[in-house]
Design an enzyme around this catalytic site. Structure first.
Site, short mmCIF file in Angstrom:
data_model
loop_
_atom_site.label_atom_id
_atom_site.label_comp_id
_atom_site.label_asym_id
_atom_site.label_seq_id
_atom_site.Cartn_x
_atom_site.Cartn_y
_atom_site.Cartn_z
N LYS A 105 0.84 -1.19 0.00
CA LYS A 105 0.00 0.00 0.00
C LYS A 105 0.87 1.24 0.00
O LYS A 105 1.96 1.25 0.57
CB LYS A 105 -0.91 0.03 1.25
CG LYS A 105 -1.78 1.29 1.35
CD LYS A 105 -2.58 1.37 2.64
CE LYS A 105 -3.35 2.68 2.69
NZ LYS A 105 -4.14 2.83 3.93
N GLU A 153 -9.11 12.16 12.40
CA GLU A 153 -8.42 10.96 12.88
C GLU A 153 -7.52 11.21 14.09
O GLU A 153 -6.53 11.93 14.01
CB GLU A 153 -7.57 10.37 11.75
CG GLU A 153 -6.91 9.06 12.11
CD GLU A 153 -6.32 8.34 10.92
OE1 GLU A 153 -5.82 7.21 11.11
OE2 GLU A 153 -6.34 8.90 9.81
#
Length: 398
Positions: A152, A202
């Site tokens: 990723k 977040e």
């Protein structure tokens, strides 16, 4: 989050309107403002700065706070931002005075309209890279991942906005806070003449005494103004194999980083949904009990940073791909912003949905997690949706 943090101060504001009073009192360039789902913080001025030297950052922060405590400071804290690159300069300081208030989401005055963007402001907008070049970078990354080079990478792009006059950062901060009062809204100096301003969804990690809590996000979908379509997108996100895989990569990395610090670490098996005004996110709340009570919030944050949610995996390979693919310096973007006190308690947030202001210019950032199943068109559209948070606060369009 189900755990709140102690406000280490002797000057709390608890009356209705207290949180919005701190928001209204913010002055760019000299103040440090942080709002979370649990409290609102305004630091005025600076009494000490965390130095730049070869010692670990956690040691330097500890030494500054201990020195202030020995000098008689009451509940000193350090506030500011840490950049994405490990060798880039941070911007951390201990405010001259600190005020705390309840969270903005509990302040009834936050529902009142904030200052509107100036209608006659003409913004010049430059994409770096262009959407076409960004889409090609995503396609190149997908090809390399399908070949097995890495798992990723998070690729970002920027919008460079320029106006005839300097932007009203205090008004922008107010609009960001009112758009998502349950999120993490911040405005802190990020360097000489520069301000980092944004509204992140977040939480990287928070520590209160012997406990920690984190809230990794990964996997996203744009919101829709149509209620039925918005619900459909949220439900689809919860079942998306691509997004669930992306989220699992992040959660696994968080578990691996935090487990050595804990006697017990609780990680739910399935994610839930978190929402902002612009986006749906897959979300997991991680909680734990610390094995060593002297481990600080910044030590935990440093062990996590950067997570695969903002960098990729393996980390070193993802950093190299980012350097090859992004024609700009991230600076504070995808770093962390937050605070820590002399007891080691604190709260650090992932620096996303943000911009860096300097003079007449704003540089906006947005990124997307790219995995082997990613679509270049979808990831490009996702960054465009993420820009909406700040474009709405600025009064500009892409």
């Amino acid at each position: 989050m189900s755990t709140s943090l102690r406000e280490p101060t002797a000057t709390p504001l608890v009356s209705p309107g207290a949180a919005t009073a701190l928001l209204d009192a913010y002055r760019p360039g000299i103040d440090r403002f942080l709002a979370s789902p649990h409290h609102t913080l305004l630091g005025k001025g600076a009494t000490a700065y965390v130095p730049h030297d070869t010692r670990p950052l956690t040691w330097r922060v500890r030494d500054v706070l201990n020195a202030l405590r020995r000098a008689g400071a009451v509940a000193p804290i350090v506030v500011g931002s840490v950049p994405f690159a490990p060798d880039a300069p941070h911007s951390l300081a201990s405010p001259r005075s600190v005020q705390w208030a309840p969270p903005l989401r509990q302040d009834p005055l936050i529902a009142l309209p904030g200052p509107l963007p100036l209608e006659d402001t003409v913004w010049q907008v430059r994409e770096v890279p262009t959407a076409e070049r960004y889409s090609q970078a995503v396609a190149d990354a997908v090809e390399r991942m399908r070949a097995g080079e890495y798992t990723k990478v998070v690729l970002a792009r920027t919008l460079e906005l320029t106006a005839p006059d300097e932007p009203d950062l205090a008004a922008m901060l107010s609009r960001l806070a009112r758009r998502d009062p349950a999120g993490y809204t911040f405005a802190v100096p990020s360097g000489p003449g520069r301000t980092l301003i944004g509204a992140s969804p977040e939480l990287l990690v928070a520590r209160r005494r012997g406990r920690l809590i984190g809230n990794p996000l990964g996997g996203s979908a744009p919101r829709s103004p149509d209620l039925a379509e918005d619900v459909r997108r949220a439900a689809a996100l919860l079942e998306s194999p691509k997004d669930l895989h992306e989220h699992a990569v992040v959660v696994d990395a968080v578990r691996e980083a935090l487990a050595p610090f804990c006697t017990r670490l609780e990680v739910p098996e399935r994610p839930t949904l978190a929402r902002t005004a612009a986006m749906w996110h897959l979300s997991t709340t991680v909680t734990g009990a610390l094995a060593d009570p002297d481990v600080t919030a910044l030590e935990l944050a440093s062990a996590l940073h950067p997570t695969p949610a903002v960098c990729g995996t393996p980390t070193d390979v993802a950093r190299a791909v980012i350097a090859e693919s992004e024609p700009f310096d991230r600076g504070p973007y995808t770093g962390m912003v937050g605070w820590q006190d002399a007891d080691g308690d604190g709260e650090w947030v992932v620096t996303i949905r943000c911009a860096e202001a300097e003079g007449h210019s704003l540089r906006l950032f947005a990124g997307a997690g790219v995995v082997a199943a990613s679509s270049p068109e979808a990831e490009t559209a996702e960054t465009g949706a993420k820009f909406r948070t700040f474009l709405d606060a600025v009064g500009a369009s892409l």
